[in-house]
Enzyme design. Structure first.
Site, PDB file in Angstrom:
ATOM      1  N   GLU A 188      -4.973  -2.391  -5.672  1.00 40.61           N
ATOM      2  CA  GLU A 188      -4.622  -3.633  -6.368  1.00 40.61           C
ATOM      3  C   GLU A 188      -3.991  -4.569  -5.349  1.00 40.61           C
ATOM      4  O   GLU A 188      -3.021  -4.202  -4.681  1.00 40.61           O
ATOM      5  CB  GLU A 188      -3.678  -3.335  -7.539  1.00 40.61           C
ATOM      6  CG  GLU A 188      -4.369  -2.564  -8.658  1.00 40.61           C
ATOM      7  CD  GLU A 188      -5.667  -3.223  -9.118  1.00 40.61           C
ATOM      8  OE1 GLU A 188      -5.694  -4.449  -9.283  1.00 40.61           O
ATOM      9  OE2 GLU A 188      -6.677  -2.509  -9.280  1.00 40.61           O
TER      10      GLU A 188
ATOM     11  N   CYS B 207       2.413 -10.848  -7.664  1.00 38.76           N
ATOM     12  CA  CYS B 207       0.968 -11.036  -7.464  1.00 38.76           C
ATOM     13  C   CYS B 207       0.411 -11.945  -8.551  1.00 38.76           C
ATOM     14  O   CYS B 207      -0.590 -12.623  -8.366  1.00 38.76           O
ATOM     15  CB  CYS B 207       0.260  -9.696  -7.470  1.00 38.76           C
ATOM     16  SG  CYS B 207       0.631  -8.742  -8.935  1.00 38.76           S
TER      17      CYS B 207
HETATM   18  P1  NAD Z   1       1.603  -4.975   2.214  1.00 40.28           P
HETATM   19  O1  NAD Z   1       0.117  -4.898   2.135  1.00 40.28           O
HETATM   20  O2  NAD Z   1       2.218  -5.551   3.419  1.00 40.28           O
HETATM   21  O3  NAD Z   1       2.223  -3.499   2.066  1.00 40.28           O
HETATM   22  C1  NAD Z   1       1.910  -2.674   0.964  1.00 40.28           C
HETATM   23  C2  NAD Z   1       2.139  -1.232   1.364  1.00 40.28           C
HETATM   24  O4  NAD Z   1       1.194  -0.861   2.377  1.00 40.28           O
HETATM   25  C3  NAD Z   1       3.514  -0.950   1.947  1.00 40.28           C
HETATM   26  O5  NAD Z   1       3.977   0.296   1.484  1.00 40.28           O
HETATM   27  C4  NAD Z   1       3.233  -0.904   3.434  1.00 40.28           C
HETATM   28  O6  NAD Z   1       4.176  -0.151   4.169  1.00 40.28           O
HETATM   29  C5  NAD Z   1       1.875  -0.258   3.468  1.00 40.28           C
HETATM   30  N1  NAD Z   1       1.081  -0.479   4.671  1.00 40.28           N
HETATM   31  C6  NAD Z   1       1.215  -1.476   5.584  1.00 40.28           C
HETATM   32  N2  NAD Z   1       0.265  -1.339   6.551  1.00 40.28           N
HETATM   33  C7  NAD Z   1      -0.466  -0.256   6.218  1.00 40.28           C
HETATM   34  C8  NAD Z   1      -1.595   0.387   6.827  1.00 40.28           C
HETATM   35  N3  NAD Z   1      -2.142  -0.068   7.951  1.00 40.28           N
HETATM   36  N4  NAD Z   1      -2.105   1.470   6.231  1.00 40.28           N
HETATM   37  C9  NAD Z   1      -1.572   1.943   5.080  1.00 40.28           C
HETATM   38  N5  NAD Z   1      -0.497   1.388   4.476  1.00 40.28           N
HETATM   39  C10 NAD Z   1       0.046   0.297   5.043  1.00 40.28           C
HETATM   40  O7  NAD Z   1       2.072  -5.720   0.898  1.00 40.28           O
HETATM   41  P2  NAD Z   1       3.566  -6.067   0.439  1.00 40.28           P
HETATM   42  O8  NAD Z   1       4.093  -7.165   1.285  1.00 40.28           O
HETATM   43  O9  NAD Z   1       4.366  -4.826   0.303  1.00 40.28           O
HETATM   44  O10 NAD Z   1       3.321  -6.606  -1.037  1.00 40.28           O
HETATM   45  C11 NAD Z   1       2.933  -7.897  -1.329  1.00 40.28           C
HETATM   46  C12 NAD Z   1       1.451  -7.957  -1.642  1.00 40.28           C
HETATM   47  O11 NAD Z   1       1.161  -7.055  -2.718  1.00 40.28           O
HETATM   48  C13 NAD Z   1       0.996  -9.323  -2.133  1.00 40.28           C
HETATM   49  O12 NAD Z   1      -0.257  -9.608  -1.565  1.00 40.28           O
HETATM   50  C14 NAD Z   1       0.873  -9.131  -3.645  1.00 40.28           C
HETATM   51  O13 NAD Z   1      -0.014 -10.023  -4.272  1.00 40.28           O
HETATM   52  C15 NAD Z   1       0.392  -7.721  -3.711  1.00 40.28           C
HETATM   53  N6  NAD Z   1       0.672  -7.115  -5.018  1.00 40.28           N
HETATM   54  C16 NAD Z   1      -0.387  -6.899  -5.853  1.00 40.28           C
HETATM   55  C17 NAD Z   1      -0.162  -6.365  -7.110  1.00 40.28           C
HETATM   56  C18 NAD Z   1      -1.303  -6.127  -8.056  1.00 40.28           C
HETATM   57  O14 NAD Z   1      -1.112  -5.433  -9.065  1.00 40.28           O
HETATM   58  N7  NAD Z   1      -2.471  -6.670  -7.792  1.00 40.28           N
HETATM   59  C19 NAD Z   1       1.128  -6.047  -7.507  1.00 40.28           C
HETATM   60  C20 NAD Z   1       2.183  -6.273  -6.613  1.00 40.28           C
HETATM   61  C21 NAD Z   1       1.941  -6.807  -5.370  1.00 40.28           C
END
Ligand code: NAD
Length: 518
Positions: free
Chosen positions: A289, A323
């Site tokens: 997501e 999001c």
């Molecule tokens: P992010 O993608 O930076 O990080 C998300 C997670 O992925 C964290 O736990 C992070 O440590 C991990 N991560 C980072 N690099 C990685 C890699 N190379 N491999 C595997 N894992 C890795 O996102 P964020 O800043 O934590 O959250 C904000 C984003 O999340 C926004 O884009 C928002 O829209 C989205 N979001 C979506 C929903 C939904 O339901 N669609 C809900 C909440 C947030």
């Protein structure tokens, strides 16, 4: 064992106009503040592990406050955690569903018991206002209560069409080891929902909270331990997100990845997970997501006052870091100026500051990267449009940015296409409803959207052609409730998993069809 459950209903929100609730919240905030700098372990196979290398989680509203010190785990710890989860799967997958569901219900009760405390943790760790933190916790409780019930529904033989000479049925069985990778912005709700959906279905997991919200993640882990969840079912690791996350994703024993976060990381995970390693015996399942560029469309028949209120709440609640946040307003030209004026006036009324103060509507954005990104986009917005309100950083104590409205932007401009994930909303003028709908559908995303209109035909048209996973009519586009608004996006917003919905648990199960000749 039977659980005798009442029908699921959503956890009520706390009424902070009640003096006693405010006093409890103040006391909880003081308790959390008294625990700053405390240290928390990794948990692998039930063992609490501390390491020489540490990392910290800071209060975005007060950068001097270290809300918790954590272990800087490495890819080796991810490896150990995956091995443990793999070994534990053989016993956990045989635990009756009713017993597995029981742990979720006990954890929900414990969260209810600790409601003010857990909300206070989120106030300090990610800068949620009291109401936003309370909503996050209520949603976490809802996920636990709902998924427990859902597992009981999916347990046991599922009906199939009878066939002469055979006795047939289908059962759902778990997948194996899951990598659970949540974001920081719903640090309890999303993390708890993503983890417990995976374990209640009989899988074991490695849970890696986002670096920005490790303390909230730790409290979830603590609660799961406190209700007696067997060791090794959830393994909790902290460290560099990309280092740990990529080991978790690429490991041959990982059977599925439950990810919520940005588009770029989600797409990277989908790509990596698709590549089979020689030892791997399955196709990894990816539930991802991702981001949004959510629009509220307002036509000339709409209640403009109500639309303006919905826009301000959806654009600036939790600093626009949802999001589902409204980051585009698309208004037809005859009501554009009136709507813009009302939104500007309401935005100016918002109080921004440290959110332990109950009177603050907005706190700081999560970290320096976010501050830099939001300010960069405000700069772009000033070139692409007209700055109406906000546009500046407010204080050096934390990452405070004024709620910002940029008007007169083209629907294909960067500020109208890229996810900014901060308190910035772009106004786009459309000549009529048809053009507004076309603009609404013009980004690569498809998460939430709203239409304010009194025209029945247009409301119907939006139901059919506004291409988003969560559509709202005459209300704001944030605030989805478990099993009321199952949540997930289209296009590059994700796999449309519909968290908090009745199809969600199937993603962590596979069907086994059994036929016996009689
Ligand atoms: P992010 O993608 O930076 O990080 C998300 C997670 O992925 C964290 O736990 C992070 O440590 C991990 N991560 C980072 N690099 C990685 C890699 N190379 N491999 C595997 N894992 C890795 O996102 P964020 O800043 O934590 O959250 C904000 C984003 O999340 C926004 O884009 C928002 O829209 C989205 N979001 C979506 C929903 C939904 O339901 N669609 C809900 C909440 C947030």
């Amino acid at each position: 064992m039977s659980l005798n459950l009442e029908v699921f209903k959503n956890e009520p929100f706390t009424d902070f106009s009640v003096k006693e609730n405010c006093e409890q919240m103040e006391a909880a905030l003081a308790k959390v503040a008294s625990e700053f700098d405390k240290e928390y372990p990794l948990v692998i196979n039930g063992e609490h592990i501390t390491l020489d290398e540490k990392m910290h989680s800071y209060n975005p509203c007060n950068l001097k406050q270290n809300v918790g010190t954590f272990q800087k785990g490495t890819a080796d710890h991810a490896e150990q955690a995956i091995q443990t989860a793999y070994e534990t799967f053989s016993s956990w997958s045989k635990v009756p569903a009713v017993e597995r569901a029981g742990y979720l219900l006990k954890a929900a009760a414990q969260m209810r018991e600790e409601k003010f405390y857990l909300s206070a943790v989120m106030v300090y760790e990610v800068g949620k206002s009291w109401a936003e933190a309370d909503g996050d916790l209520a949603e976490a409780i809802d996920f636990l209560e709902f998924y427990a019930r859902e597992m009981l529904r999916l347990d046991g033989p599922q009906p199939v069409t009878p066939y002469p000479g055979e006795k047939n049925h289908l059962v759902y069985v778990p997948l194996g080891v899951g990598a659970v990778i949540p974001p920081w912005n719903f640090p309890m709700a999303i993390l708890a929902g993503m983890s417990t959906s995976a374990i209640v279905t009989g899988n074991t997991v490695v849970l890696k909270p986002a670096e920005e919200s490790m303390l909230t993640g730790w409290h979830f882990m603590r609660i799961m331990e406190s209700v007696g969840l067997p060791k090794g079912v959830i393994n909790f690791i902290t460290g560099d997100g990309a280092e740990l996350g990529s080991r978790m994703v690429n490991h041959h024993l990982t059977r599925f990845i439950n990810f919520t976060g940005s588009k770029d990381v989600g797409l990277l995970i989908a790509e990596q997970a698709a590549k089979r390693t020689p030892e791997q015996r399955w196709i990894k399942r990816v539930i991802a997501e991702m981001g949004g560029k959510d629009a509220i469309v307002v036509d000339e028949t709409a209640d403009i006052e109500s639309a303006a209120t919905g826009i301000v709440q959806a654009a600036f609640g939790f600093q626009g870091q949802k999001c589902s946040a409204c980051s585009r307003v698309i208004a037809v030209e005859s009501v554009y100026d009136e709507l813009l004026q009302k939104v500007a006036d309401k935005t100016l009324d918002l109080q921004v500051g440290p959110v332990e103060d109950r009177n603050m509507n907005m706190g700081a954005v999560i970290n320096q990267d976010s501050e830099d990104k939001v300010l960069k986009y405000i700069g772009i917005g000033k070139e692409e449009g007209r700055l109406v309100v906000g546009g500046e950083k407010l204080s050096d104590q934390g990452h405070f940015i004024a709620p910002t409205v940029v008007a007169d932007v083209a629907s294909d401009s960067r500020i109208a296409q890229d996810e900014i994930f901060g308190p910035v909303v772009a106004f786009i003028k459309a000549k009529d409803f048809e053009q507004a709908l076309e603009y609404a559908n013009s980004t690569p995303y498809g998460l939430t959207g709203a239409l304010y209109s009194k025209d029945e035909a247009r409301l119907k048209r939006a139901e059919e052609d506004f291409f988003v996973g969560n559509l709202y009519l005459n209300r704001k586009c944030t605030g989805a409730l478990v099993d009321v608004h199952p949540f997930g996006g289209f296009n590059l917003s994700g796999t449309d998993s519909k968290a908090g919905g009745r199809d969600y648990l199937l993603q962590f199960l596979q069907g086994k069809s059994i036929s016996r000749k009689v």
